[in-house]
Motif scaffolding. Structure first.
Motif, PDB file in Angstrom:
ATOM      1  N   LYS A  65       0.868  -1.734   0.337  1.00 37.07           N
ATOM      2  CA  LYS A  65       0.018   0.139  -0.160  1.00 37.07           C
ATOM      3  C   LYS A  65       0.654   1.418  -0.166  1.00 37.07           C
ATOM      4  O   LYS A  65       0.696   2.353  -0.969  1.00 37.07           O
TER       5      LYS A  65
ATOM      6  N   LYS B 158       2.119   1.544  -3.457  1.00 35.48           N
ATOM      7  CA  LYS B 158       1.004   2.696  -4.325  1.00 35.48           C
ATOM      8  C   LYS B 158       0.603   3.376  -4.529  1.00 35.48           C
ATOM      9  O   LYS B 158       0.522   4.570  -4.982  1.00 35.48           O
ATOM     10  N   LYS B 159       0.599   3.883  -2.471  1.00 33.50           N
ATOM     11  CA  LYS B 159       0.436   5.647  -2.230  1.00 33.50           C
ATOM     12  C   LYS B 159       1.746   6.045  -2.762  1.00 33.50           C
ATOM     13  O   LYS B 159       1.725   7.537  -3.058  1.00 33.50           O
TER      14      LYS B 159
END
Length: 183
Positions: free
Chosen positions: A87, A90-91
């Motif tokens: 995550k 992705k951020k």
């Protein structure tokens, strides 16, 4: 397509203490990665560094880590083999707002391969740097590379990369890069 210094970032995948010593061409991979860091830093290209389960595989090798001191980088720890399984990655990817990725890392047939496949599925254009990728077994590296190149991923080297990024011999950094990396 040529790589564009305004629309790319450098991704260094899992160059870690317990992984790097197992790679046959480790010295060349580390040296090429250090060159890529210098090129990215001088051209203000963002640098993203990942570490696969550092608790078990150690941190990024000292030679690379030493070249990142005092440079703004995005460091991401992960447990997924593809960087896009994280995550945090992705951020970071979303915040960079770039569409091209210069890739260096290990292992070619696992984390690099899965990341490249996922990046392509997200619409990124990938540039794999020759001599900056490896696996424990050369045949695994070759198979991973072959698989990545069967799609829209591009294989490049330091010299091609420099000429594409600076675009013009009048670029202030061209002379610096030429003296240091073009032999």
């Amino acid at each position: 397509m040529k790589i564009n210094s305004e629309d790319c970032f450098l991704l260094l995948i899992d160059m870690q203490e317990k992984l790097v010593p197992t790679i046959p061409n480790k010295n060349k991979i580390v040296q090429t990665s250090i060159s890529l860091i210098d090129i990215a830093f001088n051209l203000k290209i963002p640098i993203v560094l990942t570490e696969q389960y550092p608790k078990g595989l150690g941190e990024t090798v000292k030679k690379i880590k030493d070249n990142l001191i005092k440079k703004k980088i995005y460091k991401i720890q992960k447990t997924t083999f593809s960087c896009l399984g994280s995550k945090c990655f992705k951020k970071t990817l979303k915040s960079l707002k770039k569409k091209q990725v210069i890739v260096a890392g290990i292992e070619s047939h696992i984390c690099v391969l899965q990341t490249v496949i996922d990046l392509e599925n997200e619409g990124f254009e990938i540039f794999l740097v020759d001599n900056a990728l490896g696996s424990r077994k050369p045949e695994y590296h070759n198979l991973g590379l072959k698989r990545m190149l069967s799609s829209s991923t591009h294989l490049t080297n330091i010299e091609m990369l420099i000429f594409e990024l600076v675009r013009d011999s009048k670029n202030a950094l061209f002379k610096y890069f030429s003296k240091k990396y073009i032999k």
